[in-house]
Motif scaffolding. Structure first.
Motif, PDB file in Angstrom:
ATOM      1  N   HIS A  15       0.821  -1.211   0.000  1.00 31.07           N
ATOM      2  CA  HIS A  15       0.000   0.000   0.000  1.00 31.07           C
ATOM      3  C   HIS A  15       0.857   1.263   0.000  1.00 31.07           C
ATOM      4  O   HIS A  15       0.515   2.253  -0.660  1.00 31.07           O
ATOM      5  CB  HIS A  15      -0.943   0.006   1.206  1.00 31.07           C
ATOM      6  N   ILE A  16       1.964   1.224   0.731  1.00 31.60           N
ATOM      7  CA  ILE A  16       2.854   2.387   0.779  1.00 31.60           C
ATOM      8  C   ILE A  16       3.477   2.632  -0.596  1.00 31.60           C
ATOM      9  O   ILE A  16       3.633   3.777  -1.033  1.00 31.60           O
ATOM     10  CB  ILE A  16       3.947   2.196   1.843  1.00 31.60           C
ATOM     11  N   ALA A  17       3.816   1.557  -1.303  1.00 28.26           N
ATOM     12  CA  ALA A  17       4.370   1.695  -2.651  1.00 28.26           C
ATOM     13  C   ALA A  17       3.336   2.232  -3.636  1.00 28.26           C
ATOM     14  O   ALA A  17       3.680   2.921  -4.598  1.00 28.26           O
ATOM     15  CB  ALA A  17       4.913   0.347  -3.134  1.00 28.26           C
ATOM     16  N   ARG A  33      -2.643   1.785  10.290  1.00 33.00           N
ATOM     17  CA  ARG A  33      -1.580   0.771  10.345  1.00 33.00           C
ATOM     18  C   ARG A  33      -0.222   1.363  10.671  1.00 33.00           C
ATOM     19  O   ARG A  33       0.678   0.644  11.109  1.00 33.00           O
ATOM     20  CB  ARG A  33      -1.550  -0.013   9.025  1.00 33.00           C
ATOM     21  N   LEU A  34      -0.076   2.673  10.492  1.00 34.31           N
ATOM     22  CA  LEU A  34       1.176   3.317  10.886  1.00 34.31           C
ATOM     23  C   LEU A  34       1.192   3.681  12.370  1.00 34.31           C
ATOM     24  O   LEU A  34       2.267   3.835  12.959  1.00 34.31           O
ATOM     25  CB  LEU A  34       1.390   4.600  10.069  1.00 34.31           C
ATOM     26  N   LEU A  82       9.382   1.758   5.619  1.00 29.03           N
ATOM     27  CA  LEU A  82       8.211   2.182   4.850  1.00 29.03           C
ATOM     28  C   LEU A  82       8.437   3.541   4.190  1.00 29.03           C
ATOM     29  O   LEU A  82       8.032   3.763   3.041  1.00 29.03           O
ATOM     30  CB  LEU A  82       6.981   2.239   5.753  1.00 29.03           C
ATOM     31  N   ALA A  83       9.103   4.438   4.911  1.00 28.66           N
ATOM     32  CA  ALA A  83       9.373   5.764   4.365  1.00 28.66           C
ATOM     33  C   ALA A  83      10.302   5.687   3.159  1.00 28.66           C
ATOM     34  O   ALA A  83      10.159   6.450   2.199  1.00 28.66           O
ATOM     35  CB  ALA A  83       9.979   6.665   5.446  1.00 28.66           C
ATOM     36  N   GLU A  84      11.250   4.761   3.203  1.00 37.04           N
ATOM     37  CA  GLU A  84      12.153   4.574   2.069  1.00 37.04           C
ATOM     38  C   GLU A  84      11.395   4.054   0.846  1.00 37.04           C
ATOM     39  O   GLU A  84      11.667   4.462  -0.289  1.00 37.04           O
ATOM     40  CB  GLU A  84      13.284   3.624   2.457  1.00 37.04           C
ATOM     41  N   ILE A  85      10.451   3.139   1.076  1.00 34.37           N
ATOM     42  CA  ILE A  85       9.608   2.646  -0.023  1.00 34.37           C
ATOM     43  C   ILE A  85       8.789   3.794  -0.614  1.00 34.37           C
ATOM     44  O   ILE A  85       8.718   3.967  -1.835  1.00 34.37           O
ATOM     45  CB  ILE A  85       8.674   1.518   0.473  1.00 34.37           C
TER      46      ILE A  85
END
Length: 220
Positions: free
Chosen positions: A129-131, A185-186, A197-200
């Motif tokens: 989802h983050i991507a 979810r965060l 997740l932030a890197e993604i």
């Protein structure tokens, strides 16, 4: 507490380059070269095919029936509705279905879509989802950003129907639902997990900006 806004803050410069890209500004001013927009539309058709695969992966990565239903509904919306609408929209811009079916996939398209799929395959449903978030949420943000600019030209803008699509209530309801899903979810995750997740999110945002640049350059 981490949130979607925390992700944006993590890569604010990349996010702004994406939201405020030259392609976006020219589109909002109505001066974007028609051939650039056509190139973008054609590649976006191929993007949607890969996007539907990503939602298929989301079905597999889901942990309960509610998540499965949500992912399946998103995949069906693309496969059964959005792709057909996109084909029709392309037709209005002089792009035939035959041309769409025989397109080479641009490098920027491959890089972005395969990154999304890889993030989901290596990680869990949240990673996926983050991507997807720069696309799922970013289009709504940038369309509203366009409307707020002093240079925005709505009258006789050939791209106004595109802007309307992403400023519309239906898209923004879906966008807000996605933000809420991510925020839930965060909440409470540790710093190490947030960093990953932030890197993604940052990489996917950079790849979105590259997609705009591909449109401007009409590159493959």
């Amino acid at each position: 507490m981490s949130s979607f806004e925390s992700l944006i803050e993590y890569c604010k410069d990349d996010w702004n380059r994406y939201i405020q890209h030259d392609f976006v500004q020219q589109l909002g001013k109505g001066i974007l070269d028609k051939s650039c927009f056509q190139h973008y539309l054609k590649q976006d058709y191929l993007f949607l095919i890969q996007f539907s695969r990503a939602w298929g992966l989301a079905v597999y990565k889901s942990h309960d029936i509610l998540e499965i239903r949500q992912a399946l509904a998103s995949m069906k919306a693309i496969v059964e509705v959005e792709l057909d609408l996109h084909v029709q929209y392309c037709k209005e811009w002089g792009i035939s279905k035959q041309e769409l079916d025989n397109l080479p996939e641009a490098e920027a398209n491959i890089a972005y879509t395969r990154y999304m799929l890889d993030a989901g395959q290596q990680g869990d449903l949240l990673d996926l989802h983050i991507a997807l978030a720069p696309c799922l949420i970013g289009y709504g943000v940038l369309a509203r950003w366009i409307e707020q600019q002093s240079w925005y030209q709505a009258h006789n803008n050939p791209y106004q129907s595109w802007i309307d699509m992403y400023t519309g209530d239906e898209f923004h309801a879906a966008m807000q639902a996605e933000i809420e899903w991510i925020n839930q979810r965060l909440a409470g995750i540790d710093s190490q997990r947030f960093q990953k997740l932030a890197e993604i999110f940052s990489k996917a945002t950079q790849l979105e900006a590259d997609f705009w640049q591909m449109g401007l350059n009409k590159s493959y």
